[in-house]
Design a protein around this motif. Structure first.
Motif, short mmCIF file in Angstrom:
data_model
loop_
_atom_site.label_atom_id
_atom_site.label_comp_id
_atom_site.label_asym_id
_atom_site.label_seq_id
_atom_site.Cartn_x
_atom_site.Cartn_y
_atom_site.Cartn_z
N CYS A 11 0.83 -1.21 0.00
CA CYS A 11 0.00 0.00 0.00
C CYS A 11 0.87 1.26 0.00
O CYS A 11 0.62 2.20 -0.77
N LEU A 12 1.87 1.28 0.84
CA LEU A 12 2.74 2.46 0.95
C LEU A 12 3.53 2.68 -0.33
O LEU A 12 3.57 3.79 -0.87
N ILE A 13 4.16 1.65 -0.83
CA ILE A 13 4.99 1.79 -2.04
C ILE A 13 4.14 2.18 -3.24
O ILE A 13 4.51 3.07 -4.02
N LEU A 14 2.99 1.54 -3.40
CA LEU A 14 2.09 1.90 -4.50
C LEU A 14 1.64 3.36 -4.39
O LEU A 14 1.61 4.09 -5.39
N PHE A 100 -3.95 13.77 -5.74
CA PHE A 100 -3.00 12.69 -5.47
C PHE A 100 -3.68 11.51 -4.79
O PHE A 100 -3.51 10.36 -5.18
N ASN A 101 -4.44 11.80 -3.74
CA ASN A 101 -5.08 10.72 -2.99
C ASN A 101 -6.17 10.01 -3.79
O ASN A 101 -6.30 8.79 -3.70
N GLY A 102 -6.93 10.76 -4.56
CA GLY A 102 -7.95 10.13 -5.39
C GLY A 102 -7.33 9.20 -6.42
O GLY A 102 -7.78 8.07 -6.61
N PHE A 103 -6.26 9.67 -7.06
CA PHE A 103 -5.57 8.85 -8.06
C PHE A 103 -4.99 7.59 -7.44
O PHE A 103 -5.19 6.48 -7.95
N LEU A 109 -7.36 0.43 -5.70
CA LEU A 109 -8.54 -0.45 -5.77
C LEU A 109 -8.43 -1.38 -6.97
O LEU A 109 -8.66 -2.59 -6.85
N ILE A 110 -8.07 -0.82 -8.10
CA ILE A 110 -7.93 -1.63 -9.30
C ILE A 110 -6.83 -2.67 -9.12
O ILE A 110 -7.01 -3.86 -9.43
N PHE A 111 -5.69 -2.24 -8.60
CA PHE A 111 -4.56 -3.15 -8.39
C PHE A 111 -4.95 -4.33 -7.51
O PHE A 111 -4.70 -5.49 -7.86
N PHE A 112 -5.55 -4.05 -6.34
CA PHE A 112 -5.87 -5.13 -5.42
C PHE A 112 -7.00 -6.02 -5.93
O PHE A 112 -7.03 -7.21 -5.62
N ARG A 113 -7.90 -5.49 -6.73
CA ARG A 113 -8.92 -6.34 -7.35
C ARG A 113 -8.31 -7.28 -8.37
O ARG A 113 -8.71 -8.43 -8.50
N LEU A 114 -7.34 -6.78 -9.11
CA LEU A 114 -6.65 -7.62 -10.10
C LEU A 114 -5.79 -8.69 -9.42
O LEU A 114 -5.57 -9.75 -10.00
#
Length: 116
Positions: A11-14, A100-103, A109-114
């Protein structure tokens, strides 16, 4: 899939990578601004991720409400810090924090769903 430490680090690195990408897109160029963004994310991201996990998983509070409150809080804290420390002045620091936070949030969300 992820252990706790791996999840927090991911989460932090992403977040850092995605927010730096967006910063580059909007025209941030100063190394000190990127360094401040790094420090701000190290400060806020683990707190948000931890509180979201605890409040949703342990306390059973509605995930949408928890996420909204925590993300709004992060935008306000980061916007305040950016207003005091960023050299970049083209976009209001609170709006910049929201961008920044929205992006990073929606990309995450997309990353973790994938990754499921």
């Amino acid at each position: 899939m992820f252990g706790v430490l791996e999840y927090f680090l991911t989460c932090l690195i992403l977040t850092i990578i995605l927010e730096w990408i967006m910063a580059g897109i909007v025209g941030v160029r100063s190394r000190t601004d990127f360094y401040l963004m790094f420090l701000v994310n190290v400060l806020t991201n683990p707190v948000v991720v931890f509180l979201q996990s605890v409040l949703v998983l342990s306390a059973g509070i509605n995930a949408y409400i928890v996420t909204a409150v925590l993300e709004i809080s992060a935008v306000l804290v980061e916007g305040f810090i950016y207003s005091k420390g960023l050299d970049y002045k083209r976009i209001n620091p609170y709006l910049l924090s929201l961008i920044f936070n929205g992006f990073s949030y929606f990309s995450g969300l997309i990353f973790f769903r994938l990754m499921r």
